[in-house]
Design a protein around this motif. Structure first.
Motif, mmCIF file in Angstrom:
data_model
loop_
_atom_site.group_PDB
_atom_site.id
_atom_site.type_symbol
_atom_site.label_atom_id
_atom_site.label_comp_id
_atom_site.label_asym_id
_atom_site.label_seq_id
_atom_site.Cartn_x
_atom_site.Cartn_y
_atom_site.Cartn_z
ATOM 1 N N LEU A 28 0.880 -1.171 0.000
ATOM 2 C CA LEU A 28 0.000 0.000 0.000
ATOM 3 C C LEU A 28 0.915 1.218 0.000
ATOM 4 N N ASP A 29 1.024 1.840 -1.178
ATOM 5 C CA ASP A 29 2.021 2.885 -1.388
ATOM 6 C C ASP A 29 1.525 4.235 -0.906
ATOM 7 N N ASP A 30 0.209 4.502 -1.104
ATOM 8 C CA ASP A 30 -0.320 5.823 -0.773
ATOM 9 C C ASP A 30 -1.823 5.709 -0.583
ATOM 10 N N VAL A 31 -2.345 6.574 0.290
ATOM 11 C CA VAL A 31 -3.787 6.648 0.486
ATOM 12 C C VAL A 31 -4.195 8.071 0.139
ATOM 13 N N THR A 32 -5.115 8.209 -0.822
ATOM 14 C CA THR A 32 -5.446 9.544 -1.294
ATOM 15 C C THR A 32 -6.915 9.573 -1.726
ATOM 16 N N THR A 33 -7.326 10.655 -2.367
ATOM 17 C CA THR A 33 -8.681 10.726 -2.922
ATOM 18 C C THR A 33 -8.582 11.290 -4.328
ATOM 19 N N GLU A 34 -9.646 11.072 -5.094
ATOM 20 C CA GLU A 34 -9.687 11.566 -6.471
ATOM 21 C C GLU A 34 -9.380 13.064 -6.502
ATOM 22 N N LYS A 35 -10.047 13.781 -5.600
ATOM 23 C CA LYS A 35 -9.885 15.240 -5.597
ATOM 24 C C LYS A 35 -8.464 15.634 -5.213
ATOM 25 N N ALA A 36 -7.890 14.874 -4.287
ATOM 26 C CA ALA A 36 -6.509 15.193 -3.878
ATOM 27 C C ALA A 36 -5.560 15.003 -5.046
ATOM 28 N N ILE A 37 -5.828 13.963 -5.866
ATOM 29 C CA ILE A 37 -4.958 13.712 -7.021
ATOM 30 C C ILE A 37 -5.071 14.864 -8.014
ATOM 31 N N ILE A 38 -6.326 15.312 -8.244
ATOM 32 C CA ILE A 38 -6.532 16.427 -9.178
ATOM 33 C C ILE A 38 -5.864 17.687 -8.645
ATOM 34 N N ARG A 39 -6.049 17.909 -7.326
ATOM 35 C CA ARG A 39 -5.427 19.087 -6.724
ATOM 36 C C ARG A 39 -3.911 19.054 -6.917
ATOM 37 N N LYS A 40 -3.341 17.869 -6.721
ATOM 38 C CA LYS A 40 -1.899 17.725 -6.840
ATOM 39 C C LYS A 40 -1.459 17.990 -8.279
ATOM 40 N N GLU A 41 -2.225 17.439 -9.234
ATOM 41 C CA GLU A 41 -1.883 17.635 -10.641
ATOM 42 C C GLU A 41 -1.920 19.109 -11.011
ATOM 43 N N LYS A 42 -2.902 19.803 -10.453
ATOM 44 C CA LYS A 42 -3.038 21.225 -10.791
ATOM 45 C C LYS A 42 -2.246 22.113 -9.845
ATOM 46 N N HIS A 43 -1.476 21.492 -8.957
ATOM 47 C CA HIS A 43 -0.648 22.220 -7.988
ATOM 48 C C HIS A 43 -1.480 23.175 -7.149
ATOM 49 N N LEU A 44 -2.674 22.736 -6.761
ATOM 50 C CA LEU A 44 -3.522 23.601 -5.935
ATOM 51 C C LEU A 44 -3.190 23.392 -4.461
ATOM 52 N N GLU A 45 -3.564 24.365 -3.670
ATOM 53 C CA GLU A 45 -3.366 24.278 -2.233
ATOM 54 C C GLU A 45 -4.210 23.142 -1.655
ATOM 55 N N GLU A 46 -3.719 22.596 -0.579
ATOM 56 C CA GLU A 46 -4.463 21.570 0.135
ATOM 57 C C GLU A 46 -5.772 22.165 0.662
ATOM 58 N N GLU A 47 -6.874 21.590 0.209
ATOM 59 C CA GLU A 47 -8.160 22.087 0.723
ATOM 60 C C GLU A 47 -8.634 21.172 1.841
ATOM 61 N N GLU A 48 -9.656 21.651 2.478
ATOM 62 C CA GLU A 48 -10.289 20.824 3.506
ATOM 63 C C GLU A 48 -10.824 19.573 2.808
ATOM 64 N N ALA A 49 -10.394 18.400 3.266
ATOM 65 C CA ALA A 49 -10.835 17.178 2.594
ATOM 66 C C ALA A 49 -12.327 16.941 2.864
ATOM 67 N N ASP A 50 -12.988 16.566 1.803
ATOM 68 C CA ASP A 50 -14.421 16.310 1.913
ATOM 69 C C ASP A 50 -14.631 14.966 2.606
ATOM 70 N N GLU A 51 -15.550 14.921 3.536
ATOM 71 C CA GLU A 51 -15.810 13.684 4.289
ATOM 72 C C GLU A 51 -16.166 12.524 3.373
ATOM 73 N N ASP A 52 -17.030 12.819 2.387
ATOM 74 C CA ASP A 52 -17.538 11.714 1.577
ATOM 75 C C ASP A 52 -16.722 11.497 0.296
ATOM 76 N N GLU A 53 -15.543 12.087 0.211
ATOM 77 C CA GLU A 53 -14.694 11.791 -0.946
ATOM 78 C C GLU A 53 -14.282 10.323 -0.883
#
Lengths: 601, 487
Positions: A35-60
């Motif tokens: 298990l290399d990493d635990v993330t969410t779809e939105k976190a991956i998109i944020r990372k790709e777009k170099h966006l700031e870390e947002e408050e993670a959505d509970e139901d992501e």
């Protein structure tokens, strides 16, 4: 190691159990995935777009990125990982994959034209009948093809996969190779008709597809698959036609794999069909396709036969080092998706293993032995081994000979440090400019190896002297209190016709003094000291060694000398030329010597 | 001079009540007196008590007026005694600031009439401000109201004066004893050392910096690892061979020619010299066969093996290229068991970052003998890593083209509080060993790790460029501790 992204909740649903992250990590560790990493779809998109870390959505949806072994193509998607872990945990039997029993006449046919042999000679096909996709499995189906393309297919050079909605097509199909200007179709994700050569031009600006164009670009003919009505299925290995695109509603999937490597094409086809046959109406059953060549030869695919192996029990237990009964071994193998049984004859010394088509990684009994060890638990083997104590006499020689070059180098390094010099360790790799122009030399092509594919100019060659690395070190340490006294003992690489590979290493010693004055007398004294500790008498005896005035461009004229040993030049010394100092951005005067230490052995 | 005066005075008198007055009386500079008192106090010849006094000193402006007279005085005297003077003319005679302040103050003092024509109102004035300023400059004490007025006009400011009152200290002597700073050759010869008292050494100060040579930390760790291998009975392999053929680097290890590690993205291939000139032909044939169609119990990879691909020269990607050749050579003679190790440079055409460089050192150990087991591998790893201070190990199944079983080695790092990967290991595949000609029951167990990673953990270095290469700070090489591995 390939990494597969799977939805955690979908994975746990498929495993029939919810794990804590720690429990799941432990399961992965025991099975040999990570298990290399635990993330969410939105976190991956944020990372790709170099966006700031947002408050993670509970139901992501939580995504697990799982690293799998590079030879386990069956683990490149959620379905494969889940099945392997279910079987590993004893929750599922090993599936038996079947080719549907249909007559040769009613089989779908793929006719191969001889022209394809010049560009992409192989094609293998199969059909998944009565499949039901949901969004998760549909995405997984697409992702698996992507992962296969990246890994075993070597970015589509060896194999390219095309999947089609069979109900939109009319078989038989033909696999042809035609001039690009003769191929016209609407490619996937486009609405307009393209001619193949125009399409290649069009895709040059496509970030994803442009990487694959080189595979066929310069060929006079392009591979193409048509149906009976001349509808283009695909232009492998670039793109499929829009006409036969699969959707969530697709019921019958036609799969074709074109290839330059038939073995890998068969593995890729088997991986796709076995993995997704679990969603078919007749579970684990695959409909065959006949591939017919112009010379009349034909093959039926997929080839789902198991590979039978007889493995001796003593080989397995002997190699692992833990005594195990035949029953235990067979049950361990079943957990690794290998059908295993003892022969009926009651012979207890051999295990019959059937390797399913999903386990193309199993080549030799040693692979079977490894699976027994994994299922038994590496760390259980460890506990037994440590309790028992490994056999320390194994492989042990009665008396060891030291490696002279290493021992000698070590002694020289100690002597240099005892002379008050500090050891540096620079890179073997350097630019051609570092190695020649920066030292006022020209590369005449007679000394240095040339690297064909450097990523940067820092990796163009292997050093032919230690000088540039040492001068770079001084340039980087301008603020260091003077005097700077440094040395290095290391290998250089020289072209050498007498060696099998045409090049050879040579162990060198170099030292530099940098202070308010160049201090050549210190370097001179150091050379004498090294000769003294090697056991050579001072230079009044010209039969051993002496310094001979030289004219090298990296040193200042008049204050430089070659080091001659037994009549041969083994080194250089002198005040470093001010031009060279300036190229290395060194503001203070330096003296330097370098010599071959290997010649003293 | 000052020292003798102070010690001499105290011989006859109880105390020096005020160092300032004392200095004035003795005609000495007060700063010199203060320095001597501090030194004598330090050696307890005297006990000194701080005295602090606020005194008034003139500001720059105050100094100006003390010399030239106050602005109102200057203004007054610029007006002729009889008649008067037009305002513009008066203004020309004076500094603008003096004129401005002078007008205000003189008017306030009712000294002058400030019309178009300025004239004296009184016949005679006394420039009291100037007088007061001179008195302060002289150190005289003046009335508090005057102080207030001058302070209000920013002509004077306070200054803190520091001095001491001094009494005899516990070590008082009329003359200071001479302490010897160090023992000298002359003192030994003359015997003077017997009568000398030695200055107390300040153990809190730093000792002298020691000049000397230094070994590079990576090589210090490398040497300890060589010692550990030698202590464990391993023989060092000759690895001074960076240029290698693909054959020895990959093919002999049963690494298929389409394997991603053989990609130009991972491996440095050579343009010159581009190919190897000779390979052992009969062995090449066996290697080709095992790749293409297997044998020795294997299915092989079932592809067309290319000699051209095998001939390609490269910079070795691992020292296993050397291990492979050593095992091949071993197989050419009647079998003897071996333990081999090496620690040397390898090259990868990878993107560089904080923990990866295009070249690094690989540590490799292997044992070749009949009947070796996976348990033996775990046992030797336990022995080896325990000597590196890592005795808590666990193993993860892994994949490597030339070992089966393959295991990643994890060690529990107390500091990080987690399991960290510390190396790779496995048993060499029969497809690698049997074509060499090794007997069928001979197995080889092997492991590898980088030299840089344990060194970085050991010395707490986060960026590999701070450890290896020309960007390393020479100052850091000089302060590295000894490497205690295996000690």
């Amino acid at each position: 190691m390939p990494t597969v992204s799977v939805g955690r909740d979908r994975l746990f649903a498929s495993l029939g159990k919810t794990y804590t992250q720690e429990e799941f990590e432990d399961l992965c560790f025991r099975f040999g995935i990570e298990l290399d990493d635990v993330t969410t779809e939105k976190a991956i998109i944020r990372k790709e777009k170099h966006l700031e870390e947002e408050e993670a959505d509970e139901d992501e949806e939580v995504i697990y990125k799982i690293e799998v072994p590079a030879n386990r193509y069956d683990l490149l998607c959620l379905e494969g990982i889940a099945q392997a872990l279910r079987i590993f945990d004893g929750k599922q039997e090993i599936p038996t994959y079947k080719v549907a029993n249909i007559s040769r006449e009613s089989m779908i046919k793929m006719h191969v034209k001889p022209e394809t042999s010049s560009i992409r000679p192989y094609v293998v096909c199969a059909v998944l009948r009565g499949i039901t996709f949901d969004e998760g499995s549909y995405n997984s189906f697409i992702d698996l093809q992507d992962k296969l393309h990246q890994n075993i297919c070597r970015r589509r050079t060896l194999v390219a996969i095309g999947t089609h909605d069979l109900d939109t097509l009319h078989h038989p199909f033909t696999y042809e190779a035609l001039p690009p200007s003769n191929i016209n179709f609407v490619p996937l994700k486009q609405v307009k008709n393209f001619r193949a050569d125009e399409l290649m031009e069009f895709y040059k600006s496509d970030l994803k597809l442009k990487k694959f164009l080189h595979i066929i670009e310069n060929s006079p003919v392009y591979p193409v698959i048509y149906d009976r009505n001349r509808t283009v299925l695909s232009l492998p290995p670039i793109i499929n036609g829009a006409h036969s695109a699969i959707t969530l509603k697709t019921k019958n999937v036609f799969i074709e794999c074109t290839a330059t490597d038939l073995t890998k094409a068969k593995i890729v086809l088997n991986t796709v069909v076995t993995t997704f046959s679990e969603y078919c109406k007749k579970k684990f059953e695959i409909e065959p396709v006949e591939v017919i060549y112009s010379d009349g030869k034909s093959n039926i695919y997929p080839e789902l036969s198991v590979y039978n192996m007889e493995v001796s029990l003593s080989y397995i237990t002997g190699a692992i080092g833990v005594p195990l009964e035949a029953e235990k071994v067979t049950s361990l193998l079943n957990r690794m998706q290998l059908h295993a049984q003892k022969p009926v004859s009651g012979d207890n010394t051999t295990i019959n293993v059937s390797v399913p088509p999903t386990r193309s990684d199993v080549l030799h009994p040693c692979d079977v032995m490894e699976d027994v060890a994994i299922a038994y638990g590496y760390n259980n083997v460890k506990d037994i081994a440590i309790a028992k104590g490994y056999n320390i006499s194994k492989g042990r020689a009665v008396s060891l000979k030291p490696l002279r070059l290493e021992e000698f180098s070590h002694l020289i390094r100690l002597e240099m440090a005892m002379c008050g010099f500090t050891e540096v360790l620079s890179f073997i790799l350097c630019s051609l400019s570092d190695n020649f122009a920066m030292l006022n030399h020209e590369d005449d092509g007679s000394t240095a190896v040339i690297i064909e594919n450097p990523r940067s100019s820092e990796n163009e060659t292997a050093r032919t002297s230690l000088m540039s690395g040492i001068l770079k070190t001084v340039g980087q340490n301008k603020a260091h209190p003077k005097p700077i006294k440094i040395f290095e003992v290391g290998d250089i690489v020289l072209l050498d016709e007498t060696k099998d590979v045409g090049a050879t290493n040579r162990r060198q010693l170099a030292a530099l003094y940098c202070g308010a004055t160049a201090g050549y007398e210190i370097i001179h004294g150091l050379v004498e000291r090294i000769m003294q500790v090697i056991g050579l008498v001072p230079p009044d005896d010209s039969t051993t060694y002496y310094l001979k005035p030289s004219d090298e461009p990296e040193f200042l004229r008049g204050t430089q000398a070659s080091i001659i040993y037994k009549g041969k030049q083994i080194g250089t010394s002198g005040i470093v030329h001010p031009e060279v100092l300036s190229k290395f951005d060194i503001p203070d005067p330096c003296s330097y010597f370098e010599l071959n230490v290997q010649c003293f052995l | 001079m000052a020292e003798e005066v102070i010690l001499g005075y105290l011989a006859k008198n109880e105390e020096i009540a005020d160092s300032g007055e004392f200095a004035a009386k003795q005609g000495l500079n007060h700063d010199d007196i203060v320095n001597v008192i501090k030194s004598l106090h330090g050696f307890r010849y005297v006990d000194a008590q701080d005295i602090k006094r606020e005194t008034w000193v003139l500001t720059d402006e105050g100094n100006m007026y003390a010399a030239a007279g106050s602005p109102e005085g200057q203004l007054f005297f610029a007006i002729p005694a009889e008649g008067g003077i037009p305002r513009e003319e008066l203004q020309k005679k004076l500094d603008p600031l003096v004129f401005k302040i002078g007008c205000a103050q003189a008017a306030k003092n009712k000294w002058v009439d400030m019309g178009k024509l300025v004239s004296r109102k009184v016949e005679h004035v006394e420039d009291r401000v100037k007088d007061l300023l001179l008195q302060i400059k002289d150190g005289q004490v003046i009335d508090q109201d005057d102080i207030k007025a001058l302070k209000g006009r920013k002509l004077i400011a306070t200054q803190t004066w520091n001095g001491y009152s001094v009494k005899k200290g516990p070590n008082y002597a009329p003359q200071r004893k001479k302490f010897a700073a160090d023992l000298t050759r002359e003192m030994l010869q003359s015997g003077e050392w017997k009568n000398s008292e030695f200055k107390e050494y300040n153990f809190n100060a730093k000792g002298a910096a020691i000049e000397g040579g230094h070994l590079h930390p990576l090589n210090k760790v490398r040497h300890q690892l060589r010692m550990i291998f030698l202590q464990m009975g391993f023989e060092e392999m000759p690895t001074d061979r960076f240029v290698e053929s693909s054959f020895w680097n990959f093919d002999t290890l049963f690494q298929p020619q389409q394997h991603p590690a053989r990609d130009a993205h991972d491996t440095f291939y050579l343009k010159a010299p581009s190919t190897t000139k000779e390979l052992p032909e009969d062995y090449v044939e066996r290697v080709k066969r095992v790749h293409e169609s297997g044998g020795y119990g294997s299915r092989g990879y079932d592809y067309d093996w290319s000699r051209e691909e095998a001939n390609k020269n490269l910079l070795r990607t691992h020292t296993t290229a050397v291990s492979s050749k050593m095992l091949y050579l071993l197989a050419q003679k009647p079998f003897t068991p071996k333990r081999y190790f090496s620690i040397d440079r390898v090259f990868r055409n990878e993107a560089v970052d904080r923990t990866h460089l295009a070249e690094f050192h690989q540590i490799e150990g292997l044992i070749c003998d009949r009947g070796l087991t996976l348990g033996d591998l775990m046992g030797v790893l336990h022995d080896f890593f325990s000597r590196l201070g890592m005795s808590k190990l666990r193993f993860k199944p892994a994949y490597n083209p030339y070992t089966e079983p393959s295991m990643e080695i994890f060690s529990y790092h107390e500091g990080f509080g987690k399991w960290v990967e510390v190396g790779n290991s496995g048993m060499f595949r029969p497809e690698m060993l049997l074509p060499m000609g090794l007997p069928e029951d001979v197995r080889v167990i092997a492991w590898g790790l980088s030299l840089e990673r344990p060194t970085m953990i050991l010395y707490g270095i986060n960026n590999i460029r701070d450890l290896f290469g020309h960007k390393v700070d020479l100052g850091l090489i000089k302060i590295n501790p000894i490497c205690g591995l295996g000690v």
